[in-house]
Design a protein around this motif. Structure first.
Motif, short mmCIF file in Angstrom:
data_model
loop_
_atom_site.label_atom_id
_atom_site.label_comp_id
_atom_site.label_asym_id
_atom_site.label_seq_id
_atom_site.Cartn_x
_atom_site.Cartn_y
_atom_site.Cartn_z
N ILE A 21 6.09 -4.30 13.69
CA ILE A 21 5.95 -5.41 12.76
C ILE A 21 4.54 -5.97 12.87
N THR A 22 3.81 -5.92 11.79
CA THR A 22 2.42 -6.35 11.80
C THR A 22 2.09 -7.06 10.50
N SER A 23 1.14 -7.95 10.56
CA SER A 23 0.69 -8.63 9.34
C SER A 23 -0.62 -8.02 8.83
N ASP A 24 -1.09 -6.98 9.53
CA ASP A 24 -2.36 -6.33 9.16
C ASP A 24 -2.23 -4.82 9.26
N SER A 25 -1.37 -4.23 8.47
CA SER A 25 -1.15 -2.78 8.54
C SER A 25 -2.40 -1.99 8.13
N HIS A 26 -3.32 -2.64 7.40
CA HIS A 26 -4.54 -1.95 6.98
C HIS A 26 -5.45 -1.64 8.17
N LEU A 27 -5.16 -2.24 9.34
CA LEU A 27 -5.97 -1.98 10.53
C LEU A 27 -5.69 -0.61 11.13
N PHE A 28 -4.59 0.03 10.75
CA PHE A 28 -4.27 1.36 11.24
C PHE A 28 -5.07 2.41 10.47
N THR A 29 -5.52 3.42 11.19
CA THR A 29 -6.17 4.54 10.51
C THR A 29 -5.10 5.43 9.87
N ASN A 30 -5.54 6.28 8.98
CA ASN A 30 -4.59 7.21 8.34
C ASN A 30 -3.94 8.12 9.39
N GLU A 31 -4.73 8.51 10.38
CA GLU A 31 -4.20 9.36 11.45
C GLU A 31 -3.13 8.63 12.26
N GLN A 32 -3.37 7.36 12.53
CA GLN A 32 -2.38 6.58 13.28
C GLN A 32 -1.10 6.41 12.47
N LEU A 33 -1.24 6.11 11.20
CA LEU A 33 -0.06 5.95 10.35
C LEU A 33 0.74 7.24 10.28
N GLN A 34 0.04 8.37 10.25
CA GLN A 34 0.73 9.65 10.20
C GLN A 34 1.50 9.91 11.50
N LYS A 35 0.88 9.57 12.64
CA LYS A 35 1.56 9.74 13.92
C LYS A 35 2.79 8.85 14.02
N LEU A 36 2.67 7.62 13.55
CA LEU A 36 3.83 6.72 13.55
C LEU A 36 4.96 7.29 12.70
N GLU A 37 4.59 7.83 11.54
CA GLU A 37 5.60 8.43 10.66
C GLU A 37 6.23 9.66 11.31
N ASN A 38 5.41 10.46 11.98
CA ASN A 38 5.92 11.68 12.64
C ASN A 38 6.95 11.33 13.72
N HIS A 39 6.81 10.16 14.32
CA HIS A 39 7.75 9.74 15.36
C HIS A 39 8.81 8.78 14.81
N THR A 40 8.94 8.75 13.49
CA THR A 40 9.93 7.90 12.78
C THR A 40 9.86 6.45 13.22
N ILE A 41 8.64 5.96 13.40
CA ILE A 41 8.43 4.55 13.73
C ILE A 41 8.09 3.81 12.44
N ARG A 42 8.98 2.93 12.04
CA ARG A 42 8.74 2.15 10.82
C ARG A 42 7.63 1.15 11.01
N VAL A 43 6.92 0.85 9.93
CA VAL A 43 5.91 -0.20 9.94
C VAL A 43 6.27 -1.22 8.88
N ILE A 44 6.47 -2.47 9.30
CA ILE A 44 6.79 -3.56 8.38
C ILE A 44 5.62 -4.53 8.36
N ASP A 45 5.10 -4.80 7.18
CA ASP A 45 3.96 -5.72 7.03
C ASP A 45 4.49 -7.08 6.59
N LYS A 46 5.00 -7.84 7.56
CA LYS A 46 5.54 -9.17 7.30
C LYS A 46 5.22 -10.09 8.48
N LYS A 47 5.42 -11.36 8.26
CA LYS A 47 5.26 -12.33 9.34
C LYS A 47 6.62 -12.84 9.78
N ILE A 48 6.79 -13.01 11.07
CA ILE A 48 8.04 -13.53 11.62
C ILE A 48 7.95 -15.05 11.73
#
Length: 302
Positions: free
Chosen positions: A174-201
């Motif tokens: 859970i992050t409010s700044d998903s744009h801080l991830f590189t494309n490579e990082q986002l791909q690795k997160l997806e490969n490991h089925t780790i969801r990314v939510i861009d919201k504030k708690i």
């Protein structure tokens, strides 16, 4: 002034690192004064882990036993209070407490730790150290295989995700700044089925510190059983900086391999000077610190 120097070392902070340093010094017959408020940062944590012989013990029990053992050495004294000001004199240091007492020593050790800066999220602080945690090594085994959220940004979030991935297969970042991830990082997160939510708690729903739901600023909510959070911190004591000690880019007191700060005669150990925030590391750096201070005293006296 020399007649006022009652102690070889004043040790500010009497938790794991401070007591470990005090034991090394006490066993060398050094006159030591420990100044401590009795409010360690992990006082809300129910159990301490990843420290051999005491794995799973209550933090307060470890501290109580350690204090009893350290005060067995009759050259070590304990003062309950808060150090509020320090001064470097011609041949010593002075420390003023919140009770207006002043003590003098040849050397100073800061084992004052760091203070977590909690986000403005309802329920967060109530869960800190219980089900909202900072370290997979300290808490990860106990919350393994649970539905887990990671609250962090950028590189810290990615690093935490990589560590936690070995402990549970149900991770939501859970992050409010998903744009801080590189494309490579986002791909690795997806490969490991780790969801990314861009919201504030805005709220952590819990029962006596055990999280059950996270509430988001759009009104939605989701069930979770555990949360890792990378939150900012500040030095618990401002005296080292006031005395001229340098701070690292991460906000810790800068020390060398012998736990010496950038100011002669001042040492630091434990969380206040280390990225590794654990009981084991605090005890280790405290032990090294005590030995190095004793060695410096020996060089001056022998």
């Amino acid at each position: 002034m020399k007649d006022e120097i009652k102690y070889d070392v004043i040790l500010i902070g009497g938790s794991y690192a401070g007591l470990s340093a005090a034991m090394a010094l006490g066993r060398s017959l050094r006159k030591v004064l420990i100044i401590d408020s009795g409010l360690p940062c992990n006082r809300q944590t129910p159990h301490s882990h990843n420290f051999i012989t005491l794995d799973g013990e209550k933090p307060a029990n470890i501290t109580t036993k350690a204090k009893d053992q350290v005060l067995h050495y009759n050259t070590v004294s304990f003062y309950e209070g808060i150090a509020v000001k320090g001064e470097k004199k011609e041949n010593c240091f002075s420390i003023l407490t919140d009770k207006s007492d002043v003590f003098y020593a040849k050397k100073i050790i800061f084992a004052t730790g760091i203070k977590d800066v909690f986000p403005a999220v309802k329920g967060f602080s109530d869960c800190w150290g219980i089900s909202v945690v900072h370290c997979p090594y300290c808490h990860g085994y106990e919350i393994r295989d649970k539905k887990t959220a990671i609250l962090a940004q950028g590189e810290k979030a990615f690093h935490l995700a990589s560590l936690v991935n070995n402990l549970t297969q149900d991770i939501t970042l859970i992050t409010s700044d998903s744009h801080l991830f590189t494309n490579e990082q986002l791909q690795k997160l997806e490969n490991h089925t780790i969801r990314v939510i861009d919201k504030k708690i805005i709220e952590v729903i819990h029962e006596k510190g055990y999280v059950s739901q996270l509430v988001f600023n759009d009104g939605s909510r989701e069930n979770f059983e555990a949360v890792y959070a990378a939150i900012p911190f500040q030095q618990h004591c401002t005296i080292p900086v006031e005395l001229g000690c340098a701070i690292t880019e991460t906000g810790h007191l800068k020390v060398d391999a012998f736990q010496k700060t950038t100011v002669s005669g001042i040492y630091a150990c434990g969380d206040t000077s280390s990225l590794i925030r654990s009981v084991a590391n605090a005890v280790a750096t405290g032990n090294i610190c005590g030995a190095m201070v004793n060695m410096e005293l020996i060089k001056e006296e022998f």
